[in-house]
Design a protein around this motif. Structure first.
Motif, PDB file in Angstrom:
ATOM      1  N   ALA A   1       0.836  -1.202   0.000  1.00  0.00           N
ATOM      2  CA  ALA A   1       0.000   0.000   0.000  1.00  0.00           C
ATOM      3  C   ALA A   1       0.874   1.256   0.000  1.00  0.00           C
ATOM      4  O   ALA A   1       0.559   2.235  -0.687  1.00  0.00           O
ATOM      5  CB  ALA A   1      -0.938   0.001   1.195  1.00  0.00           C
ATOM      6  N   GLN A   2       1.976   1.233   0.739  1.00  0.00           N
ATOM      7  CA  GLN A   2       2.891   2.379   0.749  1.00  0.00           C
ATOM      8  C   GLN A   2       3.461   2.615  -0.652  1.00  0.00           C
ATOM      9  O   GLN A   2       3.568   3.764  -1.103  1.00  0.00           O
ATOM     10  CB  GLN A   2       4.038   2.143   1.730  1.00  0.00           C
ATOM     11  N   LYS A   3       3.768   1.539  -1.326  1.00  0.00           N
ATOM     12  CA  LYS A   3       4.313   1.636  -2.687  1.00  0.00           C
ATOM     13  C   LYS A   3       3.265   2.217  -3.641  1.00  0.00           C
ATOM     14  O   LYS A   3       3.564   3.082  -4.466  1.00  0.00           O
ATOM     15  CB  LYS A   3       4.751   0.243  -3.149  1.00  0.00           C
ATOM     16  N   LYS A   4       2.026   1.753  -3.520  1.00  0.00           N
ATOM     17  CA  LYS A   4       0.943   2.240  -4.373  1.00  0.00           C
ATOM     18  C   LYS A   4       0.676   3.731  -4.119  1.00  0.00           C
ATOM     19  O   LYS A   4       0.490   4.507  -5.061  1.00  0.00           O
ATOM     20  CB  LYS A   4      -0.331   1.426  -4.127  1.00  0.00           C
ATOM     21  N   VAL A   5       0.685   4.137  -2.855  1.00  0.00           N
ATOM     22  CA  VAL A   5       0.482   5.543  -2.489  1.00  0.00           C
ATOM     23  C   VAL A   5       1.609   6.396  -3.084  1.00  0.00           C
ATOM     24  O   VAL A   5       1.365   7.462  -3.660  1.00  0.00           O
ATOM     25  CB  VAL A   5       0.395   5.707  -0.946  1.00  0.00           C
ATOM     26  N   GLY A   6       2.835   5.914  -2.974  1.00  0.00           N
ATOM     27  CA  GLY A   6       3.978   6.643  -3.528  1.00  0.00           C
ATOM     28  C   GLY A   6       3.885   6.796  -5.043  1.00  0.00           C
ATOM     29  O   GLY A   6       4.194   7.855  -5.585  1.00  0.00           O
ATOM     30  N   ALA A   7       3.460   5.735  -5.729  1.00  0.00           N
ATOM     31  CA  ALA A   7       3.318   5.797  -7.184  1.00  0.00           C
ATOM     32  C   ALA A   7       2.240   6.809  -7.581  1.00  0.00           C
ATOM     33  O   ALA A   7       2.417   7.571  -8.539  1.00  0.00           O
ATOM     34  CB  ALA A   7       2.980   4.416  -7.736  1.00  0.00           C
ATOM     35  N   PHE A   8       1.123   6.823  -6.840  1.00  0.00           N
ATOM     36  CA  PHE A   8       0.061   7.789  -7.116  1.00  0.00           C
ATOM     37  C   PHE A   8       0.599   9.210  -6.951  1.00  0.00           C
ATOM     38  O   PHE A   8       0.345  10.084  -7.785  1.00  0.00           O
ATOM     39  CB  PHE A   8      -1.129   7.565  -6.170  1.00  0.00           C
ATOM     40  N   GLU A   9       1.323   9.440  -5.865  1.00  0.00           N
ATOM     41  CA  GLU A   9       1.840  10.787  -5.597  1.00  0.00           C
ATOM     42  C   GLU A   9       2.812  11.246  -6.669  1.00  0.00           C
ATOM     43  O   GLU A   9       2.784  12.413  -7.078  1.00  0.00           O
ATOM     44  CB  GLU A   9       2.504  10.810  -4.218  1.00  0.00           C
TER      45      GLU A   9
ATOM     46  N   ALA B   1      -0.154  14.700  -5.907  1.00  0.00           N
ATOM     47  CA  ALA B   1      -1.163  14.897  -4.862  1.00  0.00           C
ATOM     48  C   ALA B   1      -0.938  13.842  -3.787  1.00  0.00           C
ATOM     49  O   ALA B   1      -0.267  12.837  -4.013  1.00  0.00           O
ATOM     50  CB  ALA B   1      -2.572  14.756  -5.448  1.00  0.00           C
ATOM     51  N   ASP B   2      -1.500  14.068  -2.626  1.00  0.00           N
ATOM     52  CA  ASP B   2      -1.369  13.134  -1.507  1.00  0.00           C
ATOM     53  C   ASP B   2      -2.083  11.826  -1.841  1.00  0.00           C
ATOM     54  O   ASP B   2      -3.268  11.823  -2.168  1.00  0.00           O
ATOM     55  CB  ASP B   2      -1.976  13.768  -0.246  1.00  0.00           C
TER      56      ASP B   2
ATOM     57  N   PHE C   1      -5.912  11.431  -1.686  1.00  0.00           N
ATOM     58  CA  PHE C   1      -6.233  11.604  -3.110  1.00  0.00           C
ATOM     59  C   PHE C   1      -6.564  13.068  -3.404  1.00  0.00           C
ATOM     60  O   PHE C   1      -7.527  13.376  -4.100  1.00  0.00           O
ATOM     61  CB  PHE C   1      -7.386  10.691  -3.543  1.00  0.00           C
ATOM     62  N   ALA C   2      -5.746  13.963  -2.871  1.00  0.00           N
ATOM     63  CA  ALA C   2      -5.996  15.395  -3.028  1.00  0.00           C
ATOM     64  C   ALA C   2      -4.705  16.181  -2.810  1.00  0.00           C
ATOM     65  O   ALA C   2      -3.741  15.659  -2.255  1.00  0.00           O
ATOM     66  CB  ALA C   2      -7.053  15.855  -2.028  1.00  0.00           C
ATOM     67  N   GLN C   3      -4.739  17.453  -3.202  1.00  0.00           N
ATOM     68  CA  GLN C   3      -3.600  18.331  -2.982  1.00  0.00           C
ATOM     69  C   GLN C   3      -3.775  19.177  -1.724  1.00  0.00           C
ATOM     70  O   GLN C   3      -2.857  19.871  -1.327  1.00  0.00           O
ATOM     71  CB  GLN C   3      -3.389  19.230  -4.197  1.00  0.00           C
ATOM     72  N   ASN C   4      -4.937  19.120  -1.121  1.00  0.00           N
ATOM     73  CA  ASN C   4      -5.159  19.879   0.106  1.00  0.00           C
ATOM     74  C   ASN C   4      -5.631  18.931   1.211  1.00  0.00           C
ATOM     75  O   ASN C   4      -5.599  17.722   1.044  1.00  0.00           O
ATOM     76  CB  ASN C   4      -6.126  21.042  -0.134  1.00  0.00           C
ATOM     77  N   VAL C   5      -6.069  19.497   2.332  1.00  0.00           N
ATOM     78  CA  VAL C   5      -6.416  18.692   3.506  1.00  0.00           C
ATOM     79  C   VAL C   5      -7.886  18.930   3.863  1.00  0.00           C
ATOM     80  O   VAL C   5      -8.335  20.077   3.931  1.00  0.00           O
ATOM     81  CB  VAL C   5      -5.519  19.092   4.703  1.00  0.00           C
ATOM     82  N   PRO C   6      -8.638  17.856   4.098  1.00  0.00           N
ATOM     83  CA  PRO C   6     -10.061  18.025   4.450  1.00  0.00           C
ATOM     84  C   PRO C   6     -10.221  18.634   5.839  1.00  0.00           C
ATOM     85  O   PRO C   6      -9.322  18.546   6.675  1.00  0.00           O
ATOM     86  CB  PRO C   6     -10.598  16.587   4.428  1.00  0.00           C
TER      87      PRO C   6
END
Length: 166
Positions: A91-99, A104-105, A109-114
């Motif tokens: 999951a860490q690898k997938k998150v890093g690839a998305f970023e 984006a985070d 899944f965004a560039q800002n914070v909710p």
């Protein structure tokens, strides 16, 4: 287990626990001028470290607090430690690839914070549970909302997959 591994695990656990406590305080106090009214309306909070949905909620609460705190120099390290503790290696690898691809985070899944979030159990099977994370990007009835399906391993409670829901 080596002394260094145990020390790292204990430090990560202590950091995560502290951040979870930090997450509860703002949630109880609310984010508007009427802090006293909101704190009185919600007089307690509870959790269960064995509950997979609670585990996801703890992660998102602490993670959002860490990335929200842009003026705190330790916030970036805290967010990284939370990812290492709560997310599986895959999951860490997938998150890093998305970023890297989306700039984006990959957890939000965004560039800002909710400004608010909630987590609900949506089902389980084959050794995994799914929780739906709802992120609120403003206040009021017309606030933008996004959703993420988070899959967790029932044995380890580690988050194994995150998918933005359209």
């Amino acid at each position: 287990m080596s002394v260094r591994s145990r020390t790292t695990l204990l430090a990560s656990t202590a950091l995560a626990g502290g951040l979870v406590l930090a997450a509860v305080t703002p949630a109880l106090a609310g984010s508007t001028a009427s802090h006293t009214t909101r704190a009185a309306a919600v007089s307690s909070a509870q959790g269960d470290p064995r509950n997979v949905t609670q585990h996801v909620a703890d992660f998102y609460g602490a993670y959002i607090d860490a990335v929200w705190s842009t003026d705190d120099k330790s916030a970036g390290d805290a967010a990284k430690a939370l990812r290492a503790f709560y997310l599986s290696a895959a999951a860490q690898k997938k998150v890093g690839a998305f970023e890297k691809k989306e700039h984006a985070d990959g957890v939000l899944f965004a560039q800002n914070v909710p400004v608010k979030w909630k987590v609900a159990y949506t089902g389980s099977g084959a050794g995994h549970a799914t929780s739906r994370v709802t992120l609120f990007w403003g206040e009021g009835p017309h606030a933008e909302v996004s959703r993420i399906d988070v899959q967790s391993d029932l044995k380890t409670l580690k988050i194994t997959d995150l998918k933005s829901v359209r």
